[in-house]
Design a protein around this motif. Sequence first.
Motif, PDB file in Angstrom:
ATOM      1  N   ARG A   1      -0.397 -44.327  24.607  1.00 39.22           N
ATOM      2  CA  ARG A   1       0.748 -43.418  24.790  1.00 39.22           C
ATOM      3  C   ARG A   1       1.578 -43.326  23.528  1.00 39.22           C
ATOM      4  O   ARG A   1       2.014 -42.260  23.115  1.00 39.22           O
ATOM      5  CB  ARG A   1       1.662 -44.009  25.863  1.00 39.22           C
ATOM      6  CG  ARG A   1       1.589 -43.308  27.130  1.00 39.22           C
ATOM      7  CD  ARG A   1       2.737 -43.811  27.927  1.00 39.22           C
ATOM      8  NE  ARG A   1       2.267 -43.944  29.264  1.00 39.22           N
ATOM      9  CZ  ARG A   1       3.031 -44.214  30.282  1.00 39.22           C
ATOM     10  NH1 ARG A   1       4.302 -44.439  30.112  1.00 39.22           N
ATOM     11  NH2 ARG A   1       2.544 -44.273  31.474  1.00 39.22           N
ATOM     12  N   GLU A   2       1.804 -44.479  22.942  1.00 36.41           N
ATOM     13  CA  GLU A   2       2.616 -44.537  21.727  1.00 36.41           C
ATOM     14  C   GLU A   2       1.941 -43.729  20.608  1.00 36.41           C
ATOM     15  O   GLU A   2       2.604 -42.979  19.896  1.00 36.41           O
ATOM     16  CB  GLU A   2       2.762 -46.010  21.340  1.00 36.41           C
ATOM     17  CG  GLU A   2       3.853 -46.337  20.379  1.00 36.41           C
ATOM     18  CD  GLU A   2       5.247 -46.143  20.931  1.00 36.41           C
ATOM     19  OE1 GLU A   2       5.950 -45.298  20.352  1.00 36.41           O
ATOM     20  OE2 GLU A   2       5.638 -46.807  21.914  1.00 36.41           O
TER      21      GLU A   2
ATOM     22  N   ALA B   1       2.597 -46.793  15.912  1.00 39.04           N
ATOM     23  CA  ALA B   1       2.361 -47.204  17.303  1.00 39.04           C
ATOM     24  C   ALA B   1       2.111 -48.713  17.370  1.00 39.04           C
ATOM     25  O   ALA B   1       2.607 -49.393  18.278  1.00 39.04           O
ATOM     26  CB  ALA B   1       1.169 -46.435  17.879  1.00 39.04           C
TER      27      ALA B   1
ATOM     28  N   LEU C   1       3.547 -38.711  29.533  1.00 40.45           N
ATOM     29  CA  LEU C   1       4.025 -38.725  28.157  1.00 40.45           C
ATOM     30  C   LEU C   1       5.317 -37.946  27.994  1.00 40.45           C
ATOM     31  O   LEU C   1       5.467 -36.869  28.563  1.00 40.45           O
ATOM     32  CB  LEU C   1       2.975 -38.060  27.271  1.00 40.45           C
ATOM     33  CG  LEU C   1       1.767 -38.895  26.954  1.00 40.45           C
ATOM     34  CD1 LEU C   1       0.686 -38.016  26.363  1.00 40.45           C
ATOM     35  CD2 LEU C   1       2.151 -39.957  25.965  1.00 40.45           C
ATOM     36  N   LYS C   2       6.155 -38.497  27.134  1.00 42.00           N
ATOM     37  CA  LYS C   2       7.402 -37.786  26.857  1.00 42.00           C
ATOM     38  C   LYS C   2       7.105 -36.601  25.941  1.00 42.00           C
ATOM     39  O   LYS C   2       7.864 -35.687  25.816  1.00 42.00           O
ATOM     40  CB  LYS C   2       8.371 -38.735  26.143  1.00 42.00           C
ATOM     41  CG  LYS C   2       9.124 -39.643  27.097  1.00 42.00           C
ATOM     42  CD  LYS C   2      10.161 -40.433  26.332  1.00 42.00           C
ATOM     43  CE  LYS C   2       9.770 -41.884  26.224  1.00 42.00           C
ATOM     44  NZ  LYS C   2       9.784 -42.469  24.918  1.00 42.00           N
ATOM     45  N   SER C   3       5.963 -36.664  25.286  1.00 39.08           N
ATOM     46  CA  SER C   3       5.680 -35.672  24.253  1.00 39.08           C
ATOM     47  C   SER C   3       5.552 -34.276  24.832  1.00 39.08           C
ATOM     48  O   SER C   3       5.250 -34.087  25.999  1.00 39.08           O
ATOM     49  CB  SER C   3       4.413 -36.049  23.519  1.00 39.08           C
ATOM     50  OG  SER C   3       3.329 -35.976  24.394  1.00 39.08           O
ATOM     51  N   SER C   4       5.776 -33.288  23.969  1.00 43.26           N
ATOM     52  CA  SER C   4       5.796 -31.926  24.488  1.00 43.26           C
ATOM     53  C   SER C   4       4.470 -31.203  24.313  1.00 43.26           C
ATOM     54  O   SER C   4       4.123 -30.369  25.117  1.00 43.26           O
ATOM     55  CB  SER C   4       6.918 -31.148  23.818  1.00 43.26           C
ATOM     56  OG  SER C   4       6.897 -31.379  22.444  1.00 43.26           O
TER      57      SER C   4
ATOM     58  N   GLU D   1       2.436 -40.071  21.313  1.00 41.07           N
ATOM     59  CA  GLU D   1       3.833 -39.663  21.050  1.00 41.07           C
ATOM     60  C   GLU D   1       4.107 -39.553  19.562  1.00 41.07           C
ATOM     61  O   GLU D   1       4.814 -38.660  19.107  1.00 41.07           O
ATOM     62  CB  GLU D   1       4.804 -40.662  21.696  1.00 41.07           C
ATOM     63  CG  GLU D   1       4.899 -40.433  23.187  1.00 41.07           C
ATOM     64  CD  GLU D   1       5.807 -41.428  23.897  1.00 41.07           C
ATOM     65  OE1 GLU D   1       5.750 -41.459  25.129  1.00 41.07           O
ATOM     66  OE2 GLU D   1       6.547 -42.165  23.229  1.00 41.07           O
ATOM     67  N   GLN D   2       3.539 -40.476  18.797  1.00 32.58           N
ATOM     68  CA  GLN D   2       3.744 -40.448  17.344  1.00 32.58           C
ATOM     69  C   GLN D   2       3.045 -39.231  16.726  1.00 32.58           C
ATOM     70  O   GLN D   2       3.596 -38.581  15.851  1.00 32.58           O
ATOM     71  CB  GLN D   2       3.220 -41.742  16.698  1.00 32.58           C
ATOM     72  CG  GLN D   2       4.027 -42.973  17.047  1.00 32.58           C
ATOM     73  CD  GLN D   2       5.429 -42.953  16.450  1.00 32.58           C
ATOM     74  OE1 GLN D   2       5.671 -42.358  15.410  1.00 32.58           O
ATOM     75  NE2 GLN D   2       6.360 -43.582  17.134  1.00 32.58           N
TER      76      GLN D   2
ATOM     77  N   ASP E   1       2.484 -36.448  18.197  1.00 34.07           N
ATOM     78  CA  ASP E   1       3.300 -35.303  18.605  1.00 34.07           C
ATOM     79  C   ASP E   1       4.520 -35.151  17.697  1.00 34.07           C
ATOM     80  O   ASP E   1       4.814 -34.067  17.193  1.00 34.07           O
ATOM     81  CB  ASP E   1       3.738 -35.495  20.061  1.00 34.07           C
ATOM     82  CG  ASP E   1       4.344 -34.239  20.620  1.00 34.07           C
ATOM     83  OD1 ASP E   1       3.583 -33.286  20.856  1.00 34.07           O
ATOM     84  OD2 ASP E   1       5.577 -34.184  20.784  1.00 34.07           O
ATOM     85  N   ARG E   2       5.201 -36.262  17.456  1.00 29.81           N
ATOM     86  CA  ARG E   2       6.415 -36.239  16.628  1.00 29.81           C
ATOM     87  C   ARG E   2       6.089 -35.737  15.222  1.00 29.81           C
ATOM     88  O   ARG E   2       6.751 -34.844  14.698  1.00 29.81           O
ATOM     89  CB  ARG E   2       6.983 -37.664  16.561  1.00 29.81           C
ATOM     90  CG  ARG E   2       8.137 -37.863  15.611  1.00 29.81           C
ATOM     91  CD  ARG E   2       8.599 -39.306  15.583  1.00 29.81           C
ATOM     92  NE  ARG E   2       7.704 -40.215  14.894  1.00 29.81           N
ATOM     93  CZ  ARG E   2       7.677 -40.419  13.574  1.00 29.81           C
ATOM     94  NH1 ARG E   2       8.517 -39.762  12.792  1.00 29.81           N
ATOM     95  NH2 ARG E   2       6.833 -41.263  13.033  1.00 29.81           N
TER      96      ARG E   2
END
Length: 282
Positions: free
Chosen positions: A202-203, A120, A32-35, A206-207, A209-210
């Motif tokens: 995943r999407e 997502a 994941l790109k998320s942090s 990520e959402q 997280d954002r």
Amino acid sequence: MESGYQIESRPKLGYRLLGSPDLLFPHELESLKSSLVGRRIEHRERADSTQRVAKQLALEGAEEGTVVVAEVQTAGKGRRGRRWFSPPGGIYLSIILRPQLEPPRVPLLTLLGGVAVAKALRRGCGLKPKLKWPNDVLLGGKKVGGVLTEVCAEAEVINHCVLGVGVNANFGVSQLPRSIRETSTTLLEELGRPVQRLRLAREVLEQVDRLYKGIRKPNKILEEWRSLDCTRGAWVRVDGAQGVFEGRALGINSNGALIVRLPSGDVKKILAGDVSIKLKGS
Ligand code: BTN
């Protein structure tokens, strides 16, 4: 279990990966790109409920952002004590969060979850879902996904929250009990083909997280939720802690509560309950 990866073996040339299974394995999700959300992924082929597993992990001190994902749930939980039917092919995940939020603002997390799923589905599948307060993700007026927020709090302090997301993805409505078939749909039914659950899960993460990054200044979450709202302006029937009544939905306030104007002109603030959209007089 076999891993399900399809591998072609070619003499002298080695192996070629032809395809990977559509299972939500941690090493696939961890890229994941998320942090924060998804820093740790706990994958279960079968869980009673990812909510229960996540709450247990949270009590044991699991770090914020830990995600529990299951391929199947045997006792999936919906809101207000209902079951969430969880056959293979769906997306079932729970996220441990430790927000610095006053308890009255917790409903914002549910709204956040709904926005995350809707975005997502839009990004991952090109669909245009709508949200029905507080947590239903709808396609063509039928429920395709839901969000359940469970909170462990003491007085004014939230210890942790578990944000659960369920999406009816790669199965037909015939897999659901008759009693909810009319009002439910699945991505397979809507698209006529299976979706890549991994990409979609995943999407979603990520959402979340954002949006979670902005939870203390929630205008963006409220704005995004309002842009997806199909409740506002509708005549609704509310079944909640304050009883059952009908009225005109005026929208959500800054804490995520639903505001409804009754036929008497009185205005009610709904913090929890079920809402159905009615044709006036029906
Ligand atoms: C609802 O609309 O009633 C909320 C449904 C939430 C279902 C998800 S599936 C993953 C997580 N684990 C559960 O047992 N429930 C939530």
